[in-house]
Design a protein around this motif. Sequence first.
Motif, PDB file in Angstrom:
ATOM      1  N   GLU A 211       0.797  -1.213   0.000  1.00  0.00           N
ATOM      2  CA  GLU A 211       0.000   0.000   0.000  1.00  0.00           C
ATOM      3  C   GLU A 211       0.834   1.269   0.000  1.00  0.00           C
ATOM      4  N   GLY A 212       2.110   1.178   0.445  1.00  0.00           N
ATOM      5  CA  GLY A 212       2.973   2.341   0.451  1.00  0.00           C
ATOM      6  C   GLY A 212       2.419   3.435   1.342  1.00  0.00           C
ATOM      7  N   VAL A 213       2.841   4.654   1.098  1.00  0.00           N
ATOM      8  CA  VAL A 213       2.428   5.791   1.909  1.00  0.00           C
ATOM      9  C   VAL A 213       1.033   6.269   1.522  1.00  0.00           C
ATOM     10  N   GLU A 214       0.666   6.115   0.275  1.00  0.00           N
ATOM     11  CA  GLU A 214      -0.597   6.657  -0.222  1.00  0.00           C
ATOM     12  C   GLU A 214      -1.811   5.809   0.144  1.00  0.00           C
ATOM     13  N   GLY A 215      -1.619   4.594   0.566  1.00  0.00           N
ATOM     14  CA  GLY A 215      -2.743   3.716   0.895  1.00  0.00           C
ATOM     15  C   GLY A 215      -2.966   2.698  -0.215  1.00  0.00           C
ATOM     16  N   LEU A 216      -3.919   1.820  -0.010  1.00  0.00           N
ATOM     17  CA  LEU A 216      -4.215   0.774  -0.990  1.00  0.00           C
ATOM     18  C   LEU A 216      -4.919   1.342  -2.218  1.00  0.00           C
ATOM     19  N   THR A 217      -4.534   0.826  -3.368  1.00  0.00           N
ATOM     20  CA  THR A 217      -5.297   1.133  -4.569  1.00  0.00           C
ATOM     21  C   THR A 217      -6.443   0.132  -4.644  1.00  0.00           C
TER      22      THR A 217
ATOM     23  N   ARG B   1      -7.028  -1.889  -6.984  1.00  0.00           N
ATOM     24  CA  ARG B   1      -6.491  -3.152  -7.491  1.00  0.00           C
ATOM     25  C   ARG B   1      -5.804  -3.947  -6.379  1.00  0.00           C
ATOM     26  N   ASN B   2      -4.963  -3.242  -5.564  1.00  0.00           N
ATOM     27  CA  ASN B   2      -4.306  -3.921  -4.442  1.00  0.00           C
ATOM     28  C   ASN B   2      -5.339  -4.488  -3.467  1.00  0.00           C
ATOM     29  N   ALA B   3      -6.366  -3.718  -3.184  1.00  0.00           N
ATOM     30  CA  ALA B   3      -7.394  -4.171  -2.247  1.00  0.00           C
ATOM     31  C   ALA B   3      -8.112  -5.405  -2.786  1.00  0.00           C
ATOM     32  N   ALA B   4      -8.410  -5.412  -4.084  1.00  0.00           N
ATOM     33  CA  ALA B   4      -9.085  -6.567  -4.683  1.00  0.00           C
ATOM     34  C   ALA B   4      -8.187  -7.800  -4.653  1.00  0.00           C
ATOM     35  N   GLU B   5      -6.900  -7.615  -4.941  1.00  0.00           N
ATOM     36  CA  GLU B   5      -5.964  -8.751  -4.902  1.00  0.00           C
ATOM     37  C   GLU B   5      -5.837  -9.310  -3.488  1.00  0.00           C
ATOM     38  N   LEU B   6      -5.719  -8.426  -2.497  1.00  0.00           N
ATOM     39  CA  LEU B   6      -5.605  -8.877  -1.112  1.00  0.00           C
ATOM     40  C   LEU B   6      -6.892  -9.553  -0.644  1.00  0.00           C
ATOM     41  N   LEU B   7      -8.035  -9.052  -1.103  1.00  0.00           N
ATOM     42  CA  LEU B   7      -9.311  -9.675  -0.746  1.00  0.00           C
ATOM     43  C   LEU B   7      -9.399 -11.083  -1.322  1.00  0.00           C
ATOM     44  N   LEU B   8      -8.939 -11.265  -2.547  1.00  0.00           N
ATOM     45  CA  LEU B   8      -8.938 -12.601  -3.146  1.00  0.00           C
ATOM     46  C   LEU B   8      -7.952 -13.532  -2.451  1.00  0.00           C
ATOM     47  N   GLU B   9      -6.796 -12.984  -2.073  1.00  0.00           N
ATOM     48  CA  GLU B   9      -5.760 -13.818  -1.457  1.00  0.00           C
ATOM     49  C   GLU B   9      -6.094 -14.204  -0.015  1.00  0.00           C
TER      50      GLU B   9
END
Length: 108
Positions: free
Chosen positions: A27-33, A35-43
């Motif tokens: 997520e870095g400093v800016e927070g989750l995108t 796309r990142n949130a969807a990937e983490l939700l699937l994982e």
Amino acid sequence: MESLISDTEASSSIPIVDRKSLGSLPEGVEGLTDRNAAELLLEFGPNEIDREEDCSDYLQGLCRLVFNPLIALLATLGALSFLTGDHSTGTIITTMALISIGLSGYHQ
């Protein structure tokens, strides 16, 4: 050893973590995108506690409700009231104990 906060950030009394320490996080400093949130939700799935309960969990919960200091006190007072012949007070105290157990169970 590098400081986790810069000189300008140190004067503001709010500790800010160094950007390099966040570099390895997705997520870095800016927070989750999105796309990142969807990937983490699937994982990993949704962020919730597993609620698989069996009979022993219900039994443990019931024991916690019944065997607590308030219920022990009310049960003792109710028993003493019945033993001394004060049935109306014993009934009221027993009702209070049952209401306490019911409300505690409802809130859990």
